[in-house]
Design an enzyme around this catalytic site. Structure first.
Site, PDB file in Angstrom:
ATOM      1  N   ASP A 343       0.848  -1.197   0.000  1.00  0.00           N
ATOM      2  CA  ASP A 343       0.000   0.000   0.000  1.00  0.00           C
ATOM      3  C   ASP A 343       0.887   1.252   0.000  1.00  0.00           C
ATOM      4  OD1 ASP A 343      -1.728   2.119   0.551  1.00  0.00           O
ATOM      5  OD2 ASP A 343      -2.996   0.918   1.860  1.00  0.00           O
ATOM      6  N   HIS A 374      -3.663   0.402  -2.733  1.00  0.00           N
ATOM      7  CA  HIS A 374      -4.502   1.119  -1.764  1.00  0.00           C
ATOM      8  C   HIS A 374      -5.955   1.068  -2.222  1.00  0.00           C
ATOM      9  CE1 HIS A 374      -5.482   3.958   1.405  1.00  0.00           C
ATOM     10  NE2 HIS A 374      -6.151   4.669   0.522  1.00  0.00           N
TER      11      HIS A 374
END
Length: 435
Positions: A343, A374
């Site tokens: 992420d 993400h």
């Protein structure tokens, strides 16, 4: 003959493609970090396809955890699907922010007035098809969707709402004061981790659907609000279960570390455009020149909530009251946190994931995958996001677990999973479920 406007648009597109190509060549859209060995060894592994990498569940052993492992193990949703660029999470993030949902849902907006005369908006997703019913003879569960902290309702969040609508949920989006077209009637916005307005919305939903289970799912930085609410309300949260997709656990560290410009600048411009509509009202409370001149989300957050004209406060004091996990030990509702090791917004797992919380608390479950970006977790085909399917499977497993426990113990079925019942007076999660 091409018009001047067409030439400008074509030039903008070519410039954007050139910039994207340069970023790919320079490696800006790839996260260099590798899957750490200690992360690989910890947790319960699930089989996943090569594109989504290894997927593991980290949690404290309990009856509820064992049921969740069995349910997710039988499901095919964790196998992800084929994605051609698994190691470019920033490109996945850009796609997730810009790509519209497969179908534009019909939305019915409802404004809820708060005790201080402020307003929040509840957007009920009512189309393009209706809810199919709750199943098992019960009412349809209400699914509260919480956007990111900037209030941007992404195509991914709408897609999750549509998937939930197909499966018989009643999805509703919570919009903070002044966000997403919600009128700002007071010179006050909602701080990052202040759950007061969310608590009012939950109370209203319980009154409107008293017999329906209430669930909640948040996206990205909006998870700070949901986690703060669960910790502050404890066993009185009235939620049956909750889920966080790519959550931000440590708010202050997240703001101070900075974010990829592909993520930060669109959200910063989105916030400034919304705040500029209420410049006259907000000028009573904050310095609008400083606010609109902010060059980062950190500067904007500080100008909006710390450097106020009536009650200025320090950055440290602000986060003492707004850290998402400040009361995490008090949470008493199961929470699934779906995270990816790559992420680019949350940051490296070593400093951004509170692993000890998942090892020690029986209510927190971490589903960690190697590649997912993400809020992306991409796959080809209908849905485009296997993370959404995993969240809905988790909610199904929670309902199945509670029904089994009620039958086994001969308990009277409550009016709602997490709210008041006729007998016994209040239904809460039994301690034995999480031992």
């Amino acid at each position: 003959m091409v018009s001047p406007e067409g030439l400008v648009a074509a030039a903008a597109v070519l410039t954007g493609l050139g910039l994207l190509a340069w970023c790919l060549w320079a490696g800006w859209l790839e996260v260099p970090g590798e899957w750490r060995e200690e992360e690989e060894e910890e947790g319960i592994p699930f089989i996943a396809e090569d594109s989504s990498g290894r997927c593991r569940l980290l949690c404290k052993s309990s009856a509820l955890a064992q049921h969740l492992v069995r349910s997710l193990g039988r499901s095919v949703v964790l196998r992800g699907g084929c994605w051609p660029w698994p190691r470019w999470p920033r490109l996945q993030m850009l796609r997730q922010l810009l790509q519209p949902p497969e179908l534009e849902p019909a939305v019915a907006r409802e404004l809820l007035q708060l005790p201080d005369a402020g307003l929040v908006a509840l957007d009920w997703l009512v189309g393009p098809w209706g809810a199919a019913g709750g199943g098992e003879g019960g009412p349809s569960p209400v699914l509260l969707l919480i956007p990111n902290a900037a209030g941007k309702v992404t195509g991914g969040l709408l897609q999750l709402g549509l998937r939930a609508l197909e499966r018989g949920f009643i999805p509703v989006i919570f919009n903070r004061r002044g966000h997403n077209g919600c009128p700002l009637t007071t010179p006050r916005l909602q701080p990052f981790g202040d759950p007061g307005d969310l608590q009012e919305a939950v109370t209203y939903l319980c009154c409107r659907h008293p017999a329906a289970p209430l669930l909640a799912v948040s996206e990205g930085s909006g998870s700070g609000l949901l986690l703060a609410y669960l910790g502050e309300s404890g066993s009185s949260s009235r939620l049956a279960a909750a889920a966080c997709i790519s959550p931000v656990f440590r708010g202050r560290d997240w703001f101070e570390a900075g974010m990829p410009w592909l993520y930060e600048w669109p959200l910063l411009l989105h916030l400034k455009r919304g705040l500029s509509r209420y410049a006259g009202s907000l000028a009573q409370a904050v310095d609008m020149d400083r606010l609109l001149g902010s060059r980062s989300l950190w500067e904007l957050e500080e100008a909006l909530f710390c450097q106020t004209k009536s009650r200025p406060t320090s950055w440290e004091t602000y986060w003492e009251r707004n850290e998402p996990l400040r009361d995490a030990d008090e949470a008493a509702v199961p929470v699934l946190c779906l995270c990816s090791a790559d992420d680019p917004v949350r940051g490296p797992p070593a400093r951004s994931l509170p692993l000890e919380l998942f090892r020690s608390s029986p209510y927190f479950f971490l589903l960690l995958t190697q590649h997912g970006g993400h809020c992306s977790f991409p796959r080809r085909g209908p849905g485009r996001c296997w993370g959404h399917e995993a969240v809905l499977e988790y909610f199904r497993a929670m309902a199945e677990f509670l029904r089994a426990e009620e039958r086994r113990k001969g308990l009277p079925r409550p009016r709602r999973w997490g709210g008041p019942a006729v007998k016994p007076p209040v239904f809460t999660w039994q301690r034995s479920y999480t031992r």
